[in-house]
Design a protein around this motif. Structure first.
Motif, PDB file in Angstrom:
ATOM      1  N   TRP A 152       0.825  -1.212   0.000  1.00 22.27           N
ATOM      2  CA  TRP A 152       0.000   0.000   0.000  1.00 22.27           C
ATOM      3  C   TRP A 152       0.860   1.263   0.000  1.00 22.27           C
ATOM      4  CZ3 TRP A 152       0.721   2.941   4.337  1.00 22.27           C
ATOM      5  CH2 TRP A 152       1.019   2.305   5.549  1.00 22.27           C
ATOM      6  N   ARG A 155       1.438   2.056  -3.549  1.00 23.23           N
ATOM      7  CA  ARG A 155       0.271   2.711  -4.153  1.00 23.23           C
ATOM      8  C   ARG A 155       0.242   4.198  -3.797  1.00 23.23           C
ATOM      9  NH1 ARG A 155      -4.566  -0.675  -2.035  1.00 23.23           N
ATOM     10  NH2 ARG A 155      -5.816   0.632  -3.455  1.00 23.23           N
ATOM     11  N   HIS A 176      -4.482  -4.554   1.261  1.00 26.53           N
ATOM     12  CA  HIS A 176      -4.822  -3.487   0.322  1.00 26.53           C
ATOM     13  C   HIS A 176      -6.121  -2.762   0.650  1.00 26.53           C
ATOM     14  CE1 HIS A 176      -1.581  -3.737  -2.539  1.00 26.53           C
ATOM     15  NE2 HIS A 176      -1.742  -5.037  -2.685  1.00 26.53           N
ATOM     16  N   SER A 177      -6.879  -3.278   1.583  1.00 22.58           N
ATOM     17  CA  SER A 177      -8.156  -2.643   1.885  1.00 22.58           C
ATOM     18  C   SER A 177      -8.358  -2.553   3.391  1.00 22.58           C
ATOM     19  CB  SER A 177      -9.308  -3.438   1.255  1.00 22.58           C
ATOM     20  OG  SER A 177      -9.277  -4.787   1.687  1.00 22.58           O
ATOM     21  N   GLU A 197      -7.731   3.603  -0.379  1.00 26.36           N
ATOM     22  CA  GLU A 197      -8.920   3.014  -1.009  1.00 26.36           C
ATOM     23  C   GLU A 197      -9.790   4.089  -1.656  1.00 26.36           C
ATOM     24  OE1 GLU A 197     -11.384  -0.464  -1.787  1.00 26.36           O
ATOM     25  OE2 GLU A 197      -9.285  -0.142  -1.232  1.00 26.36           O
ATOM     26  N   GLY A 202      -8.346   0.028  -6.215  1.00 27.41           N
ATOM     27  CA  GLY A 202      -8.141  -1.039  -7.187  1.00 27.41           C
ATOM     28  C   GLY A 202      -7.011  -0.775  -8.164  1.00 27.41           C
ATOM     29  N   LEU A 261      -6.612  -6.819  -5.270  1.00 26.13           N
ATOM     30  CA  LEU A 261      -7.198  -5.561  -5.703  1.00 26.13           C
ATOM     31  C   LEU A 261      -8.299  -5.805  -6.724  1.00 26.13           C
ATOM     32  CD1 LEU A 261      -3.912  -3.534  -6.210  1.00 26.13           C
ATOM     33  CD2 LEU A 261      -5.697  -2.963  -4.557  1.00 26.13           C
TER      34      LEU A 261
END
Length: 268
Positions: A152, A155, A176-177, A197, A202, A261
């Motif tokens: 993450w 990201r 990831h969430s 998020e 995604g 994702l």
């Protein structure tokens, strides 16, 4: 091979277990080989310029929470033998204490913390490594290979720094969430995963190929579940904090459902 060679510092078990689920995004730039390509590139004694011209891809490894650069040395050596220019983001174990700076922000306690400036130190380490491999390879495409929290954080990096020169993100055992609101548990990142998020959900960047790897090591259990083992209950308590459900499969720390994702192909 990776499953038996690299271990997670949190639980001293392989962070790639023998059973794993892998998802990849729907687009793949033509002519690009995967980060774990089995094709061999023989050692060359030609000039450094000629050597750079042969580089097909560069890889930047992002350490996970509590891990350090040296933990990934063997992985870097393996990738280098495959002909991939590899750099590990320069992170030391003590560096993770920098995240404690977030506690002075009221949003930390409210669970609405933004990633910056708390994780700016990590983003800079990624940036330094990315710029290094770009220089070494004369601009070959770059894969970000991220373990655990490095997923993450990568990201966040792509969102804040941009995607120039980077065309692939591979995450290994990364949450990831955030947990769903109805689970009534605190996001362990104190809001950063919620921010990610909301701001880059995604497969957010259409020019990036996303590949997520999740380990299937142990199914968790509720604390009061009859017949469940103590390790299952302990693992389940951890899964509960990550995804809001104790009775799911995961790698012992990260449940599978949190490690993938949206916008990817089903596991293959």
């Amino acid at each position: 091979m990776l499953a038996s060679s690299f271990r997670c510092c949190h639980c001293h078990k392989p962070f790639l277990s023998d059973t794993r689920t892998i998802r990849t995004s729907t687009s793949r730039p033509p002519g690009h080989h995967a980060v774990f390509s089995s094709s061999k590139i023989s050692t060359s004694t030609a000039s450094s310029t000629a050597q750079r011209s042969k580089q097909k891809r560069a890889v930047v490894i992002m350490p996970g929470l509590g891990n350090a650069k040296n933990d990934y040395k063997a992985l870097a050596e393996l990738l280098t033998k495959e002909g991939l220019t590899t750099e590990i983001a320069s992170v030391n174990r003590i560096d993770w204490l920098r995240n404690a700076a977030g506690v002075v922000d009221i949003n930390y306690w409210k669970g609405t913390l933004n990633p910056q400036p708390t994780v700016n130190w990590y983003l800079k380490r990624i940036d330094d490594a990315v710029n290094s491999v770009k220089t070494q390879t004369d601009g070959a495409p770059v894969t970000l290979l991220a373990h655990s929290a490095g997923g993450w954080l990568s990201r966040v990096y792509l969102l804040s720094k941009g995607t120039t020169g980077i065309d692939r993100l591979v995450t290994i055992g990364s949450p990831h969430s955030p947990p769903p609101q109805e689970a009534k548990v605190m996001d362990q990142t104190r809001g950063i995963l919620t921010y990610v998020e909301q701001n880059c959900p995604g497969r957010f960047h259409s020019n990036i190929e996303y590949v997520t790897v999740a380990g299937k090591y142990m199914q968790g259990a509720g604390l009061r579940d009859k017949g469940a083992t103590i390790p299952q209950k302990i693992v389940g308590a951890g899964y509960q904090q990550v995804c809001g459900n104790a009775r799911v499969w995961g790698d012992g720390i990260i449940p599978i459902k949190a490690a993938h994702l949206e916008g990817e192909l089903p596991p293959f």
